[in-house]
Design an enzyme around this catalytic site. Structure first.
Site, PDB file in Angstrom:
ATOM      1  N   CYS A   2       0.826  -1.188   0.000  1.00  0.00           N
ATOM      2  CA  CYS A   2       0.000   0.000   0.000  1.00  0.00           C
ATOM      3  C   CYS A   2       0.865   1.245   0.000  1.00  0.00           C
ATOM      4  CB  CYS A   2      -0.908   0.004   1.235  1.00  0.00           C
ATOM      5  SG  CYS A   2      -1.841  -1.531   1.458  1.00  0.00           S
ATOM      6  N   LEU A  56      -3.634  -1.733  -1.839  1.00  0.00           N
ATOM      7  CA  LEU A  56      -3.587  -2.773  -2.859  1.00  0.00           C
ATOM      8  C   LEU A  56      -3.933  -4.072  -2.143  1.00  0.00           C
ATOM      9  CD1 LEU A  56      -2.867  -3.531  -5.835  1.00  0.00           C
ATOM     10  CD2 LEU A  56      -0.544  -3.976  -5.031  1.00  0.00           C
ATOM     11  N   SER A  57      -5.096  -4.643  -2.395  1.00  0.00           N
ATOM     12  CA  SER A  57      -5.629  -5.748  -1.588  1.00  0.00           C
ATOM     13  C   SER A  57      -5.031  -7.078  -2.019  1.00  0.00           C
ATOM     14  CB  SER A  57      -7.155  -5.796  -1.731  1.00  0.00           C
ATOM     15  OG  SER A  57      -7.726  -4.558  -1.388  1.00  0.00           O
ATOM     16  N   ILE A  59      -3.915  -9.623   0.965  1.00  0.00           N
ATOM     17  CA  ILE A  59      -4.245 -10.504   2.085  1.00  0.00           C
ATOM     18  C   ILE A  59      -5.565 -10.046   2.697  1.00  0.00           C
ATOM     19  CG2 ILE A  59      -3.532 -11.312   4.377  1.00  0.00           C
ATOM     20  CD1 ILE A  59      -1.803 -12.458   2.206  1.00  0.00           C
ATOM     21  N   ASN A  80       2.228  -0.341   5.214  1.00  0.00           N
ATOM     22  CA  ASN A  80       2.603  -0.643   3.841  1.00  0.00           C
ATOM     23  C   ASN A  80       3.532  -1.835   3.869  1.00  0.00           C
ATOM     24  OD1 ASN A  80       3.566  -0.611   1.145  1.00  0.00           O
ATOM     25  ND2 ASN A  80       5.162   0.864   1.686  1.00  0.00           N
ATOM     26  N   GLY A  81       3.151  -2.933   3.226  1.00  0.00           N
ATOM     27  CA  GLY A  81       4.035  -4.090   3.181  1.00  0.00           C
ATOM     28  C   GLY A  81       3.297  -5.383   3.442  1.00  0.00           C
ATOM     29  N   GLU A  82       4.051  -6.399   3.782  1.00  0.00           N
ATOM     30  CA  GLU A  82       3.509  -7.713   4.105  1.00  0.00           C
ATOM     31  C   GLU A  82       4.332  -8.335   5.232  1.00  0.00           C
ATOM     32  OE1 GLU A  82       0.802  -8.761   2.792  1.00  0.00           O
ATOM     33  OE2 GLU A  82       0.635  -7.698   0.872  1.00  0.00           O
ATOM     34  N   ASP A 105      -2.805  -9.615   7.967  1.00  0.00           N
ATOM     35  CA  ASP A 105      -1.538  -9.436   8.662  1.00  0.00           C
ATOM     36  C   ASP A 105      -1.488  -8.077   9.360  1.00  0.00           C
ATOM     37  OD1 ASP A 105      -1.463  -8.129   6.206  1.00  0.00           O
ATOM     38  OD2 ASP A 105       0.656  -8.533   5.853  1.00  0.00           O
ATOM     39  N   GLY A 369      13.964 -12.059  -7.997  1.00  0.00           N
ATOM     40  CA  GLY A 369      15.267 -12.550  -7.532  1.00  0.00           C
ATOM     41  C   GLY A 369      16.149 -11.468  -6.963  1.00  0.00           C
TER      42      GLY A 369
END
Length: 625
Positions: A2, A56-57, A59, A80-82, A105, A369
């Site tokens: 997000c 930004l959906s 999870i 913002n993040g995961e 989360d 990567g």
């Protein structure tokens, strides 16, 4: 994934909800799926707190809206993040008696803070930049992930604290003065990026990776909570087979937990070892074909599309390709600078932006990567660093400076990499040698370009502070604390989010970094091409031509384009009467760089790219210099 924006301001400078919405929505590209805004005051009415969020959906698509408040109302979070280990953390918290209303989360992060307070950030295996309001303690917690995959910018003004995922909302805040940081210009010429915590805006700073900041009662205090394991962990793995086994298990887990998603996802595939290893591991954990995305050019020597097709074919992926044309590249350039909030350091940023726009039509998240070379020793400089000490012992400084250095400077156009290697070998100052590897200007060249003395001291000495005896590990430590967060990871965030795509990077896993730090140097760079453990782990999985081919890197043919379709554009940006850069640097030196490159006598593409992006940045943000 997000975008967050917010403020803490004195009551006399409070702002209305429309301002919060307008500035937050400048990051709609980071969160096209939803938005949320909240204004409140501290208990003593002295300060107003504003939280804005674009979502930004990925999870818990239905239940993860932000700002999110805890059930008792004590905590409010924009994030913002995961958090990749949120499933395991949630189980631990439930066992401690915590209750959850959502499957997100975000709520796990709130309850983790309730349980462990500031120590919670050390338990997070993920990427994040967040702001949390603690009503009971009357404080705001700001935090950034260990390696700096997610950004968090701060601006402290009289009676005002601003914070956000990007710079644009901060500089558009009412009354913000866009003062240019002239010291940052010197660092930019030396490094080709501005090292943190500095930015080109005097008032805007980066919250450094692995830090949190606490605002309370009008005071902001910052604390480091993470140091990369290469500085704290001694090699203790004796067997190469044990190293490969440890890597395989940890990397497999790092990939698997990054596949947690309630939205479609895929992978960016270059055809190199790193992204191919990610795709090969993803296939192991997916019941459906993996979507892969590759970008290349019509100039065959710059394109890896053929190699990406080999990997995609072997693993049966749903493969997509983008071929970048000079006109389309140019159309995206100014937007890339705007989203970055800084000059675009690497030409490869823009193709990633373009690929992200394409990928976002079918997925919301990709694995990449990124970071493998900086974690596992994959660059030629990592192997070279191991013998530079011997070279400097055998070659007296005076002889190098008088004989080798002039010879290297006169090398023709096509020997850029050899020139960088020779110049780095003769540089005895480790701070300057780290800069030389990236092809920027030397201290002397920068001073001649600016016409003044400059402070070569970095704004943050931490990346150079390691006392590790191994030159390889010192270099990797620098890469992980400066080159990655201030350049490559910044690219990964800003360019992917510009296309509304979340990028997840398994090689940037903190647990994996701790495992790799236990490997001796020869397990990292002992074989051809470096990353010896990674190559061994992939030996029976990836095609031999992928494992054994020469490292190319993601290069864009801008040097050729400068002499071809961009020739007039180059001259307008750097040699016209409207050029701001031409007023900042020596016109004589600048004209020499342009002429030598256009005539094909020298390859100045990196320096010219840096200067053109500086000009683009100054024009985009309308900064008075």
């Amino acid at each position: 994934m997000c975008g967050i924006f917010g403020w803490v301001v004195e009551a006399a400078k409070h702002q209305d909800r429309n301002t919060l919405i307008r500035l937050t929505d400048l990051m709609a590209h980071r969160g096209p799926d939803g938005s949320g805004y909240q204004l409140q005051e501290t208990a003593d009415k002295r300060f107003q707190i504003g939280f804005g969020h674009r979502r930004l959906s990925i999870i818990d698509i239905g239940g993860g809206a932000q700002p999110m408040s805890s059930e008792d109302g004590r905590f409010t979070l924009i994030f913002n993040g995961e958090i990749y280990n949120y499933v395991e953390l949630r189980q631990e918290l439930v066992a401690l008696g915590h209750r959850f209303r959502t499957n997100s989360d975000t709520e796990v992060l709130i309850e983790a803070y309730r349980a462990w307070q500031l120590d919670a950030v050390r338990r997070l295996r993920g990427m994040f930049g967040f702001a949390l309001w603690d009503e009971a303690e009357q404080r705001v917690i700001l935090a950034r992930d260990a390696f700096g995959k997610k950004p968090l910018f701060l601006a402290e003004l009289p009676g005002v604290l601003l914070f956000g995922s990007e710079i644009e909302p901060l500089v558009q805040f009412p009354g913000f003065h866009r003062a240019f940081d002239s010291e940052a210009l010197g660092h930019y010429l030396l490094n080709r990026y501005v090292p943190g915590p500095s930015t080109f805006f005097r008032a805007v700073k980066k919250l450094q990776p692995g830090h949190y900041a606490v605002w309370q009662g009008g005071t902001l205090k910052t604390t480091r909570y993470f140091t990369p394991p290469f500085a704290t962990t001694a090699p203790d793995v004796k067997s190469f087979e044990d190293a490969v086994r440890l890597f395989e298990g940890t990397f497999d887990e790092a990939v698997r937990i990054r596949m947690r998603s309630d939205a479609p996802f895929g992978a960016y595939l270059s055809g190199g070892v790193d992204s191919s290893a990610v795709v090969a591991t993803m296939v192991r954990h997916s019941r459906e074909p993996i979507r892969t995305f590759s970008v290349g050019f019509r100039e065959a020597e710059y394109s890896e599309l053929d190699h990406a097709r080999v990997v995609a074919g072997q693993f049966g992926t749903r493969h997509n390709e983008l071929v970048v044309e000079p006109d389309a590249f140019l159309e995206h350039w100014s937007t890339a600078v705007l989203r970055r909030g800084a000059p675009v350091s690497e030409a490869s940023d823009i193709p990633i932006f373009m690929l992200s726009e394409m990928a976002s039509r079918s997925v919301k998240m990709v694995l990449t990567g990124e970071g493998a070379d900086e974690l596992m020793g994959g660059y030629p400089k990592h192997r070279a660093e191991q013998w530079i000490g011997l070279y400097q012992w055998l070659m007296p400084k005076l002889l190098h400076d008088r004989l080798i250095h002039p010879l290297v400077r006169s090398m023709p156009y096509g020997m850029r990499r050899v020139k960088i290697l020779a110049l780095a070998a003769g540089e005895r100052d480790p701070v300057n040698r780290m800069r030389v590897w990236f092809g920027g200007l030397s201290v002397g060249e920068s001073e001649a370009m600016l016409g003044r003395r400059l402070s070569a001291m970095p704004p943050d000495l931490f990346p150079y502070s390691s006392e590790i005896e191994s030159s390889l590990r010192r270099t990797l430590f620098f890469d992980q604390t400066s080159w990655l967060p201030d350049n490559l990871l910044e690219r990964g965030d800003r360019m992917m989010m510009a296309g509304s795509i979340e990028g997840r990077m398994p090689f940037m896993d903190t647990v994996l970094a701790g495992v790799v730090a236990r490997f001796p140097d020869e397990f990292l760079t002992g074989g051809k091409g470096g990353k010896t453990v990674l190559r061994a782990a992939m030996d029976k999985i990836l095609p031999p031509e992928i494992l054994r081919r020469k490292k190319v890197g993601f290069r864009v043919p801008v040097g050729e384009w400068f002499r071809g379709p961009y020739r007039a554009f180059l001259k307008d940006m750097l040699a016209s009467e409207t050029s701001s850069v031409a007023r900042l640097v020596s016109g004589l030196k600048l004209r020499r760089l342009v002429t030598e490159h256009l005539d094909g006598r020298q390859n100045h593409e990196r320096v010219l790219w840096s200067l053109m992006n500086l000009e683009m940045f100054l024009r985009t943000f309308r900064i008075a210099t």
